[in-house]
Design an enzyme around this catalytic site. Structure first.
Site, PDB file in Angstrom:
ATOM      1  N   HIS A 101      44.245 -26.960  -9.496  1.00  0.00           N
ATOM      2  CA  HIS A 101      44.733 -25.694 -10.066  1.00  0.00           C
ATOM      3  C   HIS A 101      43.689 -24.579 -10.026  1.00  0.00           C
ATOM      4  O   HIS A 101      43.522 -23.821 -10.985  1.00  0.00           O
ATOM      5  CB  HIS A 101      45.221 -25.900 -11.496  1.00  0.00           C
ATOM      6  CG  HIS A 101      46.398 -26.820 -11.615  1.00  0.00           C
ATOM      7  ND1 HIS A 101      47.367 -26.915 -10.646  1.00  0.00           N
ATOM      8  CD2 HIS A 101      46.761 -27.679 -12.609  1.00  0.00           C
ATOM      9  CE1 HIS A 101      48.285 -27.792 -11.026  1.00  0.00           C
ATOM     10  NE2 HIS A 101      47.935 -28.274 -12.205  1.00  0.00           N
ATOM     11  N   HIS A 171      53.401 -23.661 -14.838  1.00  0.00           N
ATOM     12  CA  HIS A 171      53.171 -25.035 -15.270  1.00  0.00           C
ATOM     13  C   HIS A 171      53.765 -25.264 -16.665  1.00  0.00           C
ATOM     14  O   HIS A 171      53.137 -25.878 -17.522  1.00  0.00           O
ATOM     15  CB  HIS A 171      51.673 -25.335 -15.263  1.00  0.00           C
ATOM     16  CG  HIS A 171      51.327 -26.795 -15.214  1.00  0.00           C
ATOM     17  ND1 HIS A 171      51.625 -27.668 -16.240  1.00  0.00           N
ATOM     18  CD2 HIS A 171      50.711 -27.540 -14.263  1.00  0.00           C
ATOM     19  CE1 HIS A 171      51.188 -28.881 -15.928  1.00  0.00           C
ATOM     20  NE2 HIS A 171      50.632 -28.832 -14.731  1.00  0.00           N
ATOM     21  N   ASP A 229      54.665 -37.665 -10.538  1.00  0.00           N
ATOM     22  CA  ASP A 229      53.712 -36.568 -10.395  1.00  0.00           C
ATOM     23  C   ASP A 229      53.568 -36.341  -8.898  1.00  0.00           C
ATOM     24  O   ASP A 229      52.515 -36.593  -8.307  1.00  0.00           O
ATOM     25  CB  ASP A 229      52.381 -36.887 -11.061  1.00  0.00           C
ATOM     26  CG  ASP A 229      51.512 -35.644 -11.247  1.00  0.00           C
ATOM     27  OD1 ASP A 229      51.940 -34.551 -10.803  1.00  0.00           O
ATOM     28  OD2 ASP A 229      50.419 -35.751 -11.828  1.00  0.00           O
ATOM     29  N   GLN A 266      56.531 -29.552  -7.379  1.00  0.00           N
ATOM     30  CA  GLN A 266      55.808 -30.635  -8.014  1.00  0.00           C
ATOM     31  C   GLN A 266      56.533 -31.005  -9.299  1.00  0.00           C
ATOM     32  O   GLN A 266      56.719 -30.158 -10.181  1.00  0.00           O
ATOM     33  CB  GLN A 266      54.366 -30.235  -8.321  1.00  0.00           C
ATOM     34  CG  GLN A 266      53.499 -31.360  -8.852  1.00  0.00           C
ATOM     35  CD  GLN A 266      52.976 -32.295  -7.770  1.00  0.00           C
ATOM     36  OE1 GLN A 266      53.077 -31.993  -6.581  1.00  0.00           O
ATOM     37  NE2 GLN A 266      52.401 -33.413  -8.167  1.00  0.00           N
ATOM     38  N   GLU A 295      57.158 -27.413 -11.006  1.00  0.00           N
ATOM     39  CA  GLU A 295      56.199 -26.438 -10.502  1.00  0.00           C
ATOM     40  C   GLU A 295      56.507 -26.085  -9.046  1.00  0.00           C
ATOM     41  O   GLU A 295      56.215 -26.850  -8.129  1.00  0.00           O
ATOM     42  CB  GLU A 295      54.788 -26.993 -10.603  1.00  0.00           C
ATOM     43  CG  GLU A 295      54.403 -27.500 -11.992  1.00  0.00           C
ATOM     44  CD  GLU A 295      53.207 -28.430 -11.953  1.00  0.00           C
ATOM     45  OE1 GLU A 295      52.141 -28.001 -11.445  1.00  0.00           O
ATOM     46  OE2 GLU A 295      53.330 -29.595 -12.380  1.00  0.00           O
TER      47      GLU A 295
END
Length: 330
Positions: A101, A171, A229, A266, A295
């Site tokens: 990130h 997020h 994830d 994501q 995301e």
């Protein structure tokens, strides 16, 4: 629209909170990380996102909750990539090995400037200097967060004075009922492929079909005890705004539709949330699977995989990203 001070950074700088309202929705946005601190719908008793009522958790165990992450969302293997024949070493803030990130101090850790506010939108800006966290280029970012009836929208623009890589993502952790988990939620994703990952959650480089795997969400599937994830491959290039996913709670009847221009989604089911120390809006501890992150972004580790959709932002070109989260009742 109101603006107040939500808290102060360790160095004394104030973190502002902006209240937006449109139709059935009300949102609170923080200048720290462009965080969506709270999101409510008229007639729904519980919040639609996970968040905290004070600033301190966002500086600790609730890091990234509701934030806009970048300048490159997700992971870059070993915190390294090559561009125009030059190797760049980035901040390695994930397990001491990889960049996550945007590095140790990415856009989620910065105070954004408020440049325009209306009743239903706020525009925030941020400048990330050349060499910051190891990335090339002075990157100027403009983010407009808006409400429209039952939609939460993100419009992101960025320019750089050098060739660089760029990918931002919201997020937030969404929750559509008050059960405290995703057990009653079903998810559908318009993706034929996904990215397998290694033990460090870094893409292996394979682009795998979802068919006959646990990653096939082309028809709605329940999320009870599901651990994800992973990046779902929505397309092989940035597209016009289109519908890509739907989340529904069978308990409340609420639905959330995701629309985006981005090639990847994501999906994180929050299985790594701590059992203790993370307290939500209602004062209750948030445990595993307490919310779902959806995301929209470039594919992770794209700079190290030439066959992935490119995430290059050329000098003086403009990065465009639009994502909308649209809510509906039964």
């Amino acid at each position: 629209m109101t603006i107040d001070v939500f808290g102060h950074m360790p160095d004394g700088r104030p973190v502002k909170r902006i209240r937006l309202r449109a139709g059935d929705l009300q949102a609170h946005i923080l200048t720290l990380g462009a965080i969506v601190q709270d999101l409510r719908m008229d007639g729904v008793a519980h919040p639609l996102v996970l968040g905290a009522t004070t600033l301190a958790p966002y500086l600790g165990p609730m890091h990234y909750f509701g934030a806009t992450v970048g300048r490159f969302a997700n992971r870059i293997a070993q915190g390294r990539f090559s561009l125009d024949g030059q190797l760049y070493q980035l901040s390695r803030n994930f397990r001491g090995r990889h960049c996550l990130h945007g590095g140790q101090i990415g856009s989620a850790e910065r105070l954004w400037s408020v440049t325009q506010v209306t009743e239903d939108s706020v525009t925030l800006t941020l400048v990330l200097p050349d060499g910051d966290m190891g990335f090339p280029g002075n990157l100027e970012v403009s983010l407009t967060i808006s409400l429209s009836d039952r939609a939460l929208g993100f419009d992101i623009r960025a320019t750089s004075d050098r060739d660089t890589i760029c990918s931002f993502a919201h997020h937030g952790y969404f929750i559509l009922d008050n059960s405290g988990s995703l057990a009653h939620h079903r998810l559908q994703i318009a993706a034929e492929e996904y990215l397998p990952v290694d033990d460090d959650l870094i893409p292996t480089g394979d682009i795998a079909p979802v068919q006959n795997t646990d990653f096939d969400f082309r028809t709605p599937r329940g999320l009870r005890d599901v651990a994800l994830d992973h990046n779902f491959c929505l397309s092989h290039r940035r597209e016009n705004l289109r519908h890509v996913a739907r989340l529904r709670s069978d308990l409340s009847g609420l639905t959330l539709d995701v629309e985006t221009t981005e090639p990847g989604l994501q999906v994180y089911t929050a299985q790594h949330l701590p059992q203790q120390g993370v307290i939500g809006h209602d004062g209750q501890a948030l445990g595993k699977h307490a919310g779902l992150a959806l995301e929209a972004q470039a594919w992770p580790d794209t700079p190290n995989h030439p066959h992935f959709p490119p995430a290059l932002l050329a000098k003086n070109a403009t990065y465009y990203h639009t994502t909308r989260y649209v809510f509906a009742t039964a």
